[in-house]
Design an enzyme around this catalytic site. Structure first.
Site, PDB file in Angstrom:
ATOM      1  N   CYS A  74     -10.615  -5.857  -0.267  1.00  0.00           N
ATOM      2  CA  CYS A  74     -11.901  -5.162  -0.263  1.00  0.00           C
ATOM      3  C   CYS A  74     -12.609  -5.423  -1.594  1.00  0.00           C
ATOM      4  O   CYS A  74     -12.032  -6.008  -2.522  1.00  0.00           O
ATOM      5  CB  CYS A  74     -11.689  -3.662  -0.048  1.00  0.00           C
ATOM      6  N   CYS A  94     -10.812  -4.065  -4.701  1.00  0.00           N
ATOM      7  CA  CYS A  94      -9.627  -4.845  -5.051  1.00  0.00           C
ATOM      8  C   CYS A  94      -9.995  -6.232  -5.573  1.00  0.00           C
ATOM      9  O   CYS A  94      -9.311  -6.775  -6.433  1.00  0.00           O
ATOM     10  CB  CYS A  94      -8.685  -4.927  -3.865  1.00  0.00           C
ATOM     11  N   GLU A 105      -3.025  -4.357  -3.577  1.00  0.00           N
ATOM     12  CA  GLU A 105      -3.492  -5.075  -4.769  1.00  0.00           C
ATOM     13  C   GLU A 105      -3.319  -4.231  -6.029  1.00  0.00           C
ATOM     14  O   GLU A 105      -2.964  -4.742  -7.084  1.00  0.00           O
ATOM     15  CB  GLU A 105      -4.974  -5.471  -4.615  1.00  0.00           C
ATOM     16  N   CYS A 130      -4.025   0.703  -2.777  1.00  0.00           N
ATOM     17  CA  CYS A 130      -3.990  -0.554  -2.026  1.00  0.00           C
ATOM     18  C   CYS A 130      -2.839  -1.412  -2.546  1.00  0.00           C
ATOM     19  O   CYS A 130      -2.366  -1.228  -3.672  1.00  0.00           O
ATOM     20  CB  CYS A 130      -5.301  -1.311  -2.208  1.00  0.00           C
ATOM     21  N   ASN A 140       0.836  -1.197   0.000  1.00  0.00           N
ATOM     22  CA  ASN A 140       0.000   0.000   0.000  1.00  0.00           C
ATOM     23  C   ASN A 140       0.870   1.246   0.000  1.00  0.00           C
ATOM     24  O   ASN A 140       1.967   1.268   0.552  1.00  0.00           O
ATOM     25  CB  ASN A 140      -1.011  -0.011   1.158  1.00  0.00           C
ATOM     26  N   VAL A 141       0.360   2.273  -0.661  1.00  0.00           N
ATOM     27  CA  VAL A 141       1.024   3.573  -0.740  1.00  0.00           C
ATOM     28  C   VAL A 141      -0.035   4.616  -0.417  1.00  0.00           C
ATOM     29  O   VAL A 141      -0.909   4.891  -1.225  1.00  0.00           O
ATOM     30  CB  VAL A 141       1.624   3.821  -2.141  1.00  0.00           C
ATOM     31  N   GLU A 142       0.042   5.139   0.805  1.00  0.00           N
ATOM     32  CA  GLU A 142      -0.974   6.089   1.256  1.00  0.00           C
ATOM     33  C   GLU A 142      -0.717   7.492   0.731  1.00  0.00           C
ATOM     34  O   GLU A 142       0.379   7.823   0.287  1.00  0.00           O
ATOM     35  CB  GLU A 142      -1.022   6.110   2.785  1.00  0.00           C
TER      36      GLU A 142
END
Length: 123
Positions: free
Chosen positions: A73, A76, A42, A40, A29-31
């Site tokens: 989720c 994804c 994925e 996400c 993940n890369v916020e």
């Protein structure tokens, strides 16, 4: 996992997949401060799939920083569905399941191939 960028949630996520041709690809993940623009794991994984030559996903696994299995989720799951190989298997919180089990009645690119030209037109 060590490359995840999660300064806001403090919840790093890693994903790995086996492709039909035997490659192992990964994502994290890369916020983003806006949250809505967060990627996400994925999403990053599918990007890696295409950056490394494309193909289809045969098996998928997603975990948190402790190694606990995470369930993708709905968004994804739809993304994974589009790039799945026939018979793709996912590790879930309830064991190994097929894509059809985790996303029943899904739709993919085939819906567009099955439409005739008149139904694609806009008014």
């Amino acid at each position: 996992m060590e490359r995840a960028y999660a300064p806001y949630s403090k919840f790093p996520v890693g994903a790995a997949a086996l492709t039909e041709d035997g490659r192992i690809i990964s994502g994290c993940n890369v916020e983003n401060a806006s949250y809505g623009l967060t990627l996400c794991a994925e999403c990053a994984l599918v990007g890696q799939l295409h950056m490394s030559g494309g193909g289809r996903l045969a098996a998928f696994y997603c975990v948190d920083s402790t190694g606990k299995v995470l369930m993708p989720c709905g968004r994804c799951r739809q993304l994974l569905y589009e790039f799945r190989a026939p018979g793709m298997q996912l590790m879930t919180t309830q064991g190994i399941k097929s894509m059809d089990q985790v996303l029943p009645d899904a739709f993919g690119p085939e819906i567009w191939r099955n439409l005739d030209d008149t139904s694609k037109r806009t008014v």
